[in-house]
Design a protein around this motif. Structure first.
Motif, mmCIF file in Angstrom:
data_model
loop_
_atom_site.group_PDB
_atom_site.id
_atom_site.type_symbol
_atom_site.label_atom_id
_atom_site.label_comp_id
_atom_site.label_asym_id
_atom_site.label_seq_id
_atom_site.Cartn_x
_atom_site.Cartn_y
_atom_site.Cartn_z
ATOM 1 N N LEU A 195 34.623 38.555 36.364
ATOM 2 C CA LEU A 195 34.148 38.364 37.725
ATOM 3 C C LEU A 195 35.278 37.775 38.547
ATOM 4 O O LEU A 195 35.839 36.732 38.190
ATOM 5 C CB LEU A 195 32.941 37.428 37.754
ATOM 6 N N LEU A 196 35.639 38.444 39.634
ATOM 7 C CA LEU A 196 36.681 37.957 40.536
ATOM 8 C C LEU A 196 36.045 37.683 41.889
ATOM 9 O O LEU A 196 35.328 38.525 42.434
ATOM 10 C CB LEU A 196 37.794 38.992 40.694
ATOM 11 N N SER A 197 36.315 36.513 42.438
ATOM 12 C CA SER A 197 35.754 36.162 43.743
ATOM 13 C C SER A 197 36.886 35.878 44.719
ATOM 14 O O SER A 197 38.058 36.028 44.392
ATOM 15 C CB SER A 197 34.818 34.958 43.607
ATOM 16 N N ASN A 198 36.508 35.453 45.909
ATOM 17 C CA ASN A 198 37.467 35.142 46.973
ATOM 18 C C ASN A 198 38.274 36.353 47.412
ATOM 19 O O ASN A 198 39.439 36.239 47.771
ATOM 20 C CB ASN A 198 38.403 33.992 46.579
ATOM 21 N N LEU A 199 37.661 37.526 47.348
ATOM 22 C CA LEU A 199 38.289 38.740 47.848
ATOM 23 C C LEU A 199 37.783 38.983 49.264
ATOM 24 O O LEU A 199 36.726 38.488 49.643
ATOM 25 C CB LEU A 199 37.948 39.926 46.947
ATOM 26 N N ARG A 200 38.524 39.759 50.032
ATOM 27 C CA ARG A 200 38.111 40.078 51.398
ATOM 28 C C ARG A 200 38.028 41.586 51.561
ATOM 29 O O ARG A 200 38.766 42.335 50.936
ATOM 30 C CB ARG A 200 39.114 39.526 52.413
ATOM 31 N N GLY A 201 37.109 42.002 52.413
ATOM 32 C CA GLY A 201 36.959 43.413 52.697
ATOM 33 C C GLY A 201 36.349 43.631 54.060
ATOM 34 O O GLY A 201 36.044 42.667 54.784
ATOM 35 N N THR B 144 42.051 42.923 49.924
ATOM 36 C CA THR B 144 42.735 42.320 48.779
ATOM 37 C C THR B 144 43.290 43.448 47.925
ATOM 38 O O THR B 144 42.554 44.360 47.561
ATOM 39 C CB THR B 144 41.760 41.476 47.940
ATOM 40 N N SER B 145 44.566 43.392 47.611
ATOM 41 C CA SER B 145 45.135 44.472 46.804
ATOM 42 C C SER B 145 45.641 43.986 45.448
ATOM 43 O O SER B 145 46.035 44.784 44.626
ATOM 44 C CB SER B 145 46.270 45.160 47.556
ATOM 45 N N GLU B 146 45.627 42.675 45.211
ATOM 46 C CA GLU B 146 46.090 42.117 43.942
ATOM 47 C C GLU B 146 44.901 41.552 43.169
ATOM 48 O O GLU B 146 44.128 40.769 43.718
ATOM 49 C CB GLU B 146 47.105 40.997 44.189
ATOM 50 N N PHE B 147 44.788 41.941 41.925
ATOM 51 C CA PHE B 147 43.724 41.459 41.047
ATOM 52 C C PHE B 147 44.390 40.825 39.824
ATOM 53 O O PHE B 147 45.281 41.416 39.230
ATOM 54 C CB PHE B 147 42.827 42.612 40.587
ATOM 55 N N PHE B 148 43.949 39.626 39.448
ATOM 56 C CA PHE B 148 44.493 38.931 38.283
ATOM 57 C C PHE B 148 43.333 38.562 37.361
ATOM 58 O O PHE B 148 42.352 37.981 37.801
ATOM 59 C CB PHE B 148 45.234 37.648 38.716
ATOM 60 N N TYR B 149 43.463 38.903 36.081
ATOM 61 C CA TYR B 149 42.420 38.565 35.111
ATOM 62 C C TYR B 149 43.016 38.595 33.709
ATOM 63 O O TYR B 149 44.101 39.124 33.488
ATOM 64 C CB TYR B 149 41.237 39.543 35.220
ATOM 65 N N THR B 150 42.294 38.010 32.767
ATOM 66 C CA THR B 150 42.732 38.003 31.381
ATOM 67 C C THR B 150 42.060 39.140 30.611
ATOM 68 O O THR B 150 40.954 39.562 30.969
ATOM 69 C CB THR B 150 42.404 36.656 30.694
ATOM 70 N N PRO C 130 39.533 44.786 30.193
ATOM 71 C CA PRO C 130 39.199 43.531 29.510
ATOM 72 C C PRO C 130 38.175 43.736 28.400
ATOM 73 O O PRO C 130 37.362 44.655 28.449
ATOM 74 C CB PRO C 130 38.627 42.664 30.629
ATOM 75 N N ALA C 131 38.238 42.858 27.398
ATOM 76 C CA ALA C 131 37.293 42.909 26.280
ATOM 77 C C ALA C 131 35.876 42.603 26.740
ATOM 78 O O ALA C 131 34.908 43.119 26.187
ATOM 79 C CB ALA C 131 37.712 41.926 25.192
#
Length: 184
Positions: free
Chosen positions: A131-137, A176-182, A126-127
């Motif tokens: 920040l990605l939240s709501n992930l589990r570990g 969590t194995s999927e990450f989505f972002y712009t 990303p440029a």
């Protein structure tokens, strides 16, 4: 960048041959990309261009690929085969993260209070930091909320949002194995 179209509505489909740069502007509107921003599409990216007028175009694109994701903060090297798709500036990244430490996952015995994943190609970096939240570990066997900060080719993972540090012993992994972002 493109020659004039014969009329509005004409569509051209292209496949990039090598890395190709496109800059969004008044005459080239790129879906999901602000004006003035240059994107670099990897070899094989599919580009669709529709003429709005004979000299103004709207571009959509998609590209997919793979890379080796490398996890740090473990006693042993942790790598996994990652896949991604970028469609009009939206990245969908898949990194196998199932517990076990074998079979191409990023999990294992912790030796640091940090947890990063690196190795992503420039086409999905990303440029600006994301920040990605709501992930589990899981941190030393305890289920935890996880956040990720993606900056450049590094995904920094933080546990228990308040303190951020992982336990430097026991097993750790993200479920969590999927990450989505712009991209922008």
């Amino acid at each position: 960048i493109f020659p004039n179209a014969s009329k509005a509505g004409v569509v051209r489909e292209l496949r990039c041959n090598g890395a190709s740069k496109f800059t969004a502007g008044a005459n080239l509107l790129i879906e999901g990309i602000p004006s003035g921003t240059t994107i670099t599409l990897a070899d094989g990216a599919l580009v669709k261009v529709r003429a709005i007028t004979v000299s103004q175009f709207k571009m959509t694109y998609s590209v997919s690929g793979t890379f080796t994701a490398t996890g740090t903060g473990f006693t042993d090297s942790q790598t996994a085969p990652a896949t991604y798709t970028v469609t009009n500036g939206m990245v969908a990244l898949h990194i196998p993260t199932t517990y076990g430490g074998s079979g191409g996952t990023i999990s294992g015995t912790s030796n640091a209070t940090t947890f990063t994943i690196t190795g992503s190609p420039a086409s999905i970096q990303p440029a600006n930091s994301k920040l990605l939240s709501n992930l589990r570990g899981f941190d030393n066997g305890v289920a935890s909320d996880v956040i990720a900060v993606i900056s450049g080719n590094t995904i920094n993972l933080y546990v228990n949002v308040q303190n951020g540090a992982w336990t430097n012993s026991g097993n750790k992994y993200i479920s969590t194995s999927e990450f989505f972002y712009t991209l922008v």
